[in-house]
Design an enzyme around this catalytic site. Sequence first.
Site, short mmCIF file in Angstrom:
data_model
loop_
_atom_site.label_atom_id
_atom_site.label_comp_id
_atom_site.label_asym_id
_atom_site.label_seq_id
_atom_site.Cartn_x
_atom_site.Cartn_y
_atom_site.Cartn_z
N GLU A 208 0.81 -1.22 0.00
CA GLU A 208 0.00 0.00 0.00
C GLU A 208 0.85 1.27 0.00
O GLU A 208 0.36 2.35 0.29
CB GLU A 208 -0.96 -0.03 1.19
N LYS A 342 -15.61 -1.24 2.52
CA LYS A 342 -14.87 -1.75 1.37
C LYS A 342 -15.89 -2.32 0.39
O LYS A 342 -16.57 -3.30 0.70
CB LYS A 342 -13.90 -2.85 1.80
#
Length: 434
Positions: A208, A342
């Site tokens: 990430e 999400k």
Amino acid sequence: MKVDLSITAVKAREILDSRGNPTVEVEVVVNDEFVGRAAVPSGASTGMFEAVELRDGDKKRYMGKGVLKAVENVNEVIAPEIIGMNALNQVEIDRLMIELDGTENKSKLGANAILGVSLAVAKAAANALGLPLYQYIGGVNAKYLPVPMMNILNGGKHADNSVDLQEFMIMPVGAKSFSEALRMCAETFHQLRNVLKARGYNTTVGDEGGFAPNLKSNEEPLEVIVEAIEKAGYTPGKDIAIALDPATSELYNEEDGKYHFEREGKVRTKEEMVEFWVKLVEKYPIVSIEDGVAEEDWEGWKMLTEALGKKIQLVGDDLFVTNTKRLAKGIELGVANSILIKLNQIGTLTETLEAIEMANRAGYTAVVSHRSGETEDTTIADLVVAVNAGQIKTGAPSRTDRVAKYNQLLRIEEELGSIAVYPGMNAFFNLKKK
């Protein structure tokens, strides 16, 4: 009179995500003219209650991770059913796909197939109406830019190092605008590189975009982040606060009900876990902890919420998996005070919006999030503004798959002009202000 935005074509394909794994991309065409395209992300540490990402399992292709079955499900099963439908009927289209799948967790058609179509439909409709996606989904009151929850140091499943906890993040709560917030984060990120180099650590980045150095303990990341914030010229806690995602479901052993910090060489009971967090919150400017205990440790969650729930944000990710049934249980039991959103955990835009609405009604905050396997798709940037969530979690300012979302938010802030709101500490609307 309702505008007719007939879906005239639906096409899915296999593309690559930021980790080099296949994922699904879908294009939906409206009135033979307006195109909506969406690419689906994928997670590394996944909750056991998440909607199913359909993978081919053919070891000869992409080590079994191909998504040709999901692509075929879009092209052969879903497309014939939704062609001719009005793209404005998002709820109807999403419900139809849920029925076509017929399983609780979307394992027949695949959440990756269904979500790709769901998002592409919304984008096609927005394009046909000449509206930005955030305005199409959120209407005239979509104006809140999010406070970034920026992952700058990685451990756990996101890195090969000696840190058990997965993500260490910064939140620029003292900024006056999103663009200033982004600058503060980027400056701190660059200072962190210098701090790590000065201590003799490597500065390669994880999935990430955060650094993944071989730090000596679970507390050292907090020490180096505080140092980086100060070196960037900011005050820890006032200008920039810290957020954590320890991903403790990965540390939890169901057999003994304890948390095994293998890299640290310690085993903690749920009581000791709560004590561990309370001490860290006292010592460091931590404003948010995600999945501080495991997804099935409801008792641990209750204890954690009682100890810290009025003081800091307690986010349920694996706990809630963007699922209204799980969230309803959490609200009823009074655990956590925030939900991580999400899109691919639940698999449709409609169900995602339902989860956010349920959270807000119960006084829970919502944090819109990326996954560790991302693409150049920027839907979540529009979504977070559409629902006025006020917080986004989408990685470090160092990889294009992450930065794409931040750049889209800069464009949205510019477009909104004087009506744009950056909430800062007010993003934590349900906490007692100090």
